[in-house]
Design an enzyme around this catalytic site. Sequence first.
Site, short mmCIF file in Angstrom:
data_model
loop_
_atom_site.label_atom_id
_atom_site.label_comp_id
_atom_site.label_asym_id
_atom_site.label_seq_id
_atom_site.Cartn_x
_atom_site.Cartn_y
_atom_site.Cartn_z
CE1 TYR A 84 -9.07 -3.43 0.75
CE2 TYR A 84 -8.24 -1.47 -0.34
CZ TYR A 84 -8.03 -2.58 0.45
OH TYR A 84 -6.76 -2.87 0.93
CG HIS A 104 -4.82 -6.47 -0.42
ND1 HIS A 104 -6.00 -6.73 0.24
CD2 HIS A 104 -4.83 -7.24 -1.54
CE1 HIS A 104 -6.70 -7.60 -0.48
NE2 HIS A 104 -6.01 -7.92 -1.57
CG ASN A 134 -3.40 -2.71 7.11
OD1 ASN A 134 -3.28 -2.19 6.00
ND2 ASN A 134 -4.43 -3.45 7.45
CE LYS A 192 -3.76 -2.41 2.44
NZ LYS A 192 -4.60 -2.46 3.67
CD GLU A 250 -8.26 -9.33 -3.86
OE1 GLU A 250 -9.07 -8.92 -3.02
OE2 GLU A 250 -7.11 -9.75 -3.56
CB THR A 277 -6.96 -6.49 9.86
OG1 THR A 277 -7.43 -7.64 9.13
CG2 THR A 277 -7.36 -5.24 9.11
#
Length: 149
Positions: free
Chosen positions: A49, A115, A112, A9, A126, A91
């Site tokens: 998402y 993913h 975090n 991310k 995905e 998470t």
Amino acid sequence: MERTFIMVKPDGVQRGLVGEVIQRLECKGFTLVGLKQLTVSRELAESHYAVHKERPFFKSLVEFITSGPVVASVWEGDGVVASARKLIGATNPLTAEPGTIRGDFGVSIGRNLIHGSDAIETAQSEVALWFEDGELSSWKPSITPWIYE
Ligand code: RTP
Ligand code: MG
């Protein structure tokens, strides 16, 4: 061969953790079959998402994922979907075990770092959402007999 989708991310990219993430997955014995850096469009972030679209954090999550470059990747290996989730950790980085990526490098659920697809079917959709077939190369590293019985 099973595949999963892994994304570093924007926080992971800004903090220079791209190499660390790739290294952990490589060292485990998984095979990198696709890799690219991109700045995510709102449309792609919302599709990725979509399952969370009614959740209170959806708007800030989409804002964050589109805020800077991410590094998207596809990995292959036996049990890679569940195993990558274990390497990533829980998470919330504060409750993620030390030794996991989130446990070692994060403190905030909204930062975090990474993913990973949560199931085999999710991984398939995905991978298809983020990559064209031509961007992926299936290959068998010569060390395979040293990783698989
Ligand atoms: P991811 O999809 O990003 O791999 O994370 P995950 O499966 O571990 O967690 P998930 O439940 O799918 O949540 C997606 C992302 O939304 C953010 N989140 N914020 N503020 C909150 O309560 C909250 N809950 C989730 C996190 O960044 C999480 O990774
Ligand atoms: Mg998730």
